[in-house]
Design an enzyme around this catalytic site. Structure first.
Site, short mmCIF file in Angstrom:
data_model
loop_
_atom_site.label_atom_id
_atom_site.label_comp_id
_atom_site.label_asym_id
_atom_site.label_seq_id
_atom_site.Cartn_x
_atom_site.Cartn_y
_atom_site.Cartn_z
N GLU A 158 0.85 -1.18 0.00
CA GLU A 158 0.00 0.00 0.00
C GLU A 158 0.89 1.23 0.00
OE1 GLU A 158 -1.08 -1.87 3.14
OE2 GLU A 158 -2.74 -2.97 2.26
N TYR A 170 7.49 1.87 -7.67
CA TYR A 170 6.82 0.58 -7.72
C TYR A 170 6.40 0.23 -9.15
CZ TYR A 170 6.69 1.31 -2.70
OH TYR A 170 7.04 1.55 -1.39
#
Length: 234
Positions: A158, A170
């Protein structure tokens, strides 16, 4: 007549699992980056879990004078500045003596939980003083390598919607947004993006990691970092 010789400071990095002796430093870095996300007891539980990889990124620099500057600049960062400040750069070279000692300082944390076939990346943090230099890439690479060794199939995490630098990192490693948790972060009421990366157990993922390793090491060298070989191997 002899000419004077100028020695240049050399900066080293090492990634390794944390030990009990590192917990106080981990909590200090946690407080700086997250405002106190985990307690020392929380980090201690990770050390004893066979389903957890708790990694630290250590930096050291030659030169007595440089070590003092290095330490003083670390202490000058205010808590929680990682959430709001711009990335800071560091000087690439400075005078040093050939016999200077190395004094490792913990500047990064990474943690994953192995749950069934999934790697849950719970922490990825770099000291604000050293952001923007490829250190987060190195730490995430190592976490994903650990997940591959464990033969986990997917990785998830998250991230704050507003943390564009982290989201970009990411995405670079193949994570894709799969949903969001509404008002997940209590301090701001901000949503969390839920991101996933699949296929990490496959042989081609190891090939992908090998290519990324070369690129990461090249970027670190451009920033005058030298990564310890034994801490960054398959």
């Amino acid at each position: 007549m002899f000419s004077s010789v100028q020695f240049t400071a050399v900066r080293f990095l090492q990634i390794k699992h944390l030990t009990a002796e590192d917990l106080n430093s981990a909590v200090e870095l946690d407080r700086l980056c997250f405002g106190g996300l985990w307690t020392i007891e929380g980090y201690g539980r990770e050390l004893g879990s066979p389903n957890s990889d708790l990694l630290g990124l250590w930096a050291s620099e030659t030169g007595v004078g440089e070590s003092e500057r290095f330490d003083s600049e670390l202490k000058s960062i205010e808590p929680n500045s990682i959430l709001n400040s711009k990335s800071l750069s560091i000087e690439r070279s400075s005078p040093a003596t050939p016999n200077s000692k190395l004094t490792p300082t913990l500047i990064g944390l990474g943690c994953l939980w192995a749950i069934l076939e999934e790697a849950h990346i719970t922490i990825l943090a770099i000291h604000p003083r050293f952001q923007g230099q490829g250190l987060g890439q190195a730490l995430l690479w190592d976490l994903l390598t650990k997940a591959h060794y464990r033969q986990l199939e997917r990785a998830t995490l998250e991230v704050r919607e507003s943390n564009l630098a982290a989201v970009s990192l990411y995405q670079k490693f193949g994570f894709k947004e799969a949903g969001r948790r509404k008002r997940y972060y209590e301090d701001t009421g901000e949503d969390a993006l839920v991101m996933w990366r699949s296929g990490i157990e496959k042989p081609e993922f190891q090939q992908y990691l090998a290519v990324e390793k070369v690129q990461i090491c090249d970027r670190l060298r451009q920033k005058n970092w030298h990564l310890a070989i034994d801490s960054f191997e398959f």
